[in-house]
Scaffold this motif. Sequence first.
Motif, PDB file in Angstrom:
ATOM      1  N   PRO A   1      49.196  35.573  57.893  1.00 20.92           N
ATOM      2  CA  PRO A   1      49.982  34.611  57.103  1.00 20.92           C
ATOM      3  C   PRO A   1      51.201  34.075  57.834  1.00 20.92           C
ATOM      4  CG  PRO A   1      49.337  36.478  55.752  1.00 20.92           C
ATOM      5  CD  PRO A   1      48.962  36.821  57.165  1.00 20.92           C
ATOM      6  N   THR A   2      51.718  34.839  58.805  1.00 26.66           N
ATOM      7  CA  THR A   2      52.927  34.428  59.530  1.00 26.66           C
ATOM      8  C   THR A   2      52.624  33.735  60.851  1.00 26.66           C
ATOM      9  OG1 THR A   2      52.993  36.679  60.460  1.00 26.66           O
ATOM     10  CG2 THR A   2      54.354  36.246  58.525  1.00 26.66           C
ATOM     11  N   SER A   3      51.344  33.519  61.164  1.00 27.85           N
ATOM     12  CA  SER A   3      50.972  32.924  62.447  1.00 27.85           C
ATOM     13  C   SER A   3      51.421  31.469  62.520  1.00 27.85           C
ATOM     14  CB  SER A   3      49.459  33.018  62.659  1.00 27.85           C
ATOM     15  OG  SER A   3      49.095  32.437  63.898  1.00 27.85           O
ATOM     16  N   LYS A   4      51.927  31.070  63.699  1.00 30.94           N
ATOM     17  CA  LYS A   4      52.356  29.693  63.940  1.00 30.94           C
ATOM     18  C   LYS A   4      51.219  28.845  64.508  1.00 30.94           C
ATOM     19  CE  LYS A   4      56.491  30.758  62.617  1.00 30.94           C
ATOM     20  NZ  LYS A   4      56.967  30.325  61.287  1.00 30.94           N
TER      21      LYS A   4
ATOM     22  N   ASP B   1      56.422  36.983  49.943  1.00 30.48           N
ATOM     23  CA  ASP B   1      55.388  36.599  50.897  1.00 30.48           C
ATOM     24  C   ASP B   1      54.187  37.525  50.814  1.00 30.48           C
ATOM     25  OD1 ASP B   1      57.021  34.543  51.886  1.00 30.48           O
ATOM     26  OD2 ASP B   1      58.038  35.925  53.255  1.00 30.48           O
ATOM     27  N   LEU B   2      53.072  37.033  51.313  1.00 33.78           N
ATOM     28  CA  LEU B   2      51.865  37.842  51.447  1.00 33.78           C
ATOM     29  C   LEU B   2      52.119  38.879  52.541  1.00 33.78           C
ATOM     30  CD1 LEU B   2      48.892  38.094  50.475  1.00 33.78           C
ATOM     31  CD2 LEU B   2      48.269  36.507  52.296  1.00 33.78           C
ATOM     32  N   ARG B   3      51.967  40.169  52.212  1.00 35.53           N
ATOM     33  CA  ARG B   3      52.314  41.256  53.126  1.00 35.53           C
ATOM     34  C   ARG B   3      51.065  41.932  53.675  1.00 35.53           C
ATOM     35  NH1 ARG B   3      54.013  45.153  50.346  1.00 35.53           N
ATOM     36  NH2 ARG B   3      53.488  44.320  48.290  1.00 35.53           N
TER      37      ARG B   3
ATOM     38  N   LEU C   1      45.694  42.821  52.678  1.00 34.29           N
ATOM     39  CA  LEU C   1      46.899  42.036  52.451  1.00 34.29           C
ATOM     40  C   LEU C   1      47.274  42.163  50.974  1.00 34.29           C
ATOM     41  CD1 LEU C   1      46.064  38.787  54.473  1.00 34.29           C
ATOM     42  CD2 LEU C   1      47.327  40.803  55.235  1.00 34.29           C
ATOM     43  N   LYS C   2      48.583  42.176  50.694  1.00 37.29           N
ATOM     44  CA  LYS C   2      49.039  42.385  49.319  1.00 37.29           C
ATOM     45  C   LYS C   2      50.028  41.300  48.915  1.00 37.29           C
ATOM     46  CE  LYS C   2      48.316  47.380  49.529  1.00 37.29           C
ATOM     47  NZ  LYS C   2      48.892  48.722  49.309  1.00 37.29           N
TER      48      LYS C   2
END
Length: 202
Positions: A57-60, A80-82, A107-108
């Motif tokens: 989810p944090t990928s650029k 955020d999705l963790r 993912l949570k």
Amino acid sequence: MRALFLPFLLLLASAAAAEDFPVTVEVSGPTTPVRSGETAEISFRIQIQPGWHIYAPTSKGGLPFQVSGDPASPLRPEGDLRGPEPIRHFDPGFEREVETYEGEIVLKQLFRIPEGTAPGTYTLKGTYQGQTCDEAICLSIKETAWKTQVIVETGEARHESLFAFFFTALAIGFATLLTHCVYPMVPVTLAYFSKQEQAGRT
């Protein structure tokens, strides 16, 4: 006759494609009831076939895995999705560093239960989407609907007390003393203060 069999053949082809897709997602709600004012944790268990990966989810770079809730539902995503720590590497296709997952991960996402929500069983719905790639191609994880159940019980929202926070912080502090950087310095520190105390008495 051929026209009659065409829809059947398309259905079989669609089912075969779904079975061969390298990513599967299972959604589950909390195992215990929650109360109004609290958050419900929704888990997305993602299985990725060997040789493939998805984008965190944090990928650029790439199309990150994303989760959304039903706009019509009063239960809204919070935060955020963790997930676990992703794999970071340079992707020549995107010409930047990307963050990916491989194998099986969970993912949570938290969803807030609004104050005043009546006790009962609620169906929480939403969608997820993303992208999966191997060394040769990338496939779109098309926007897919998901749903799970959340049980809301009676009672006031349970918040972590100050004492619980204090003891948690204390436990973390003691655990820090056992790290390889700090533990060898404990005898040195005790010896130093002992000498200071003896010097003060003389």
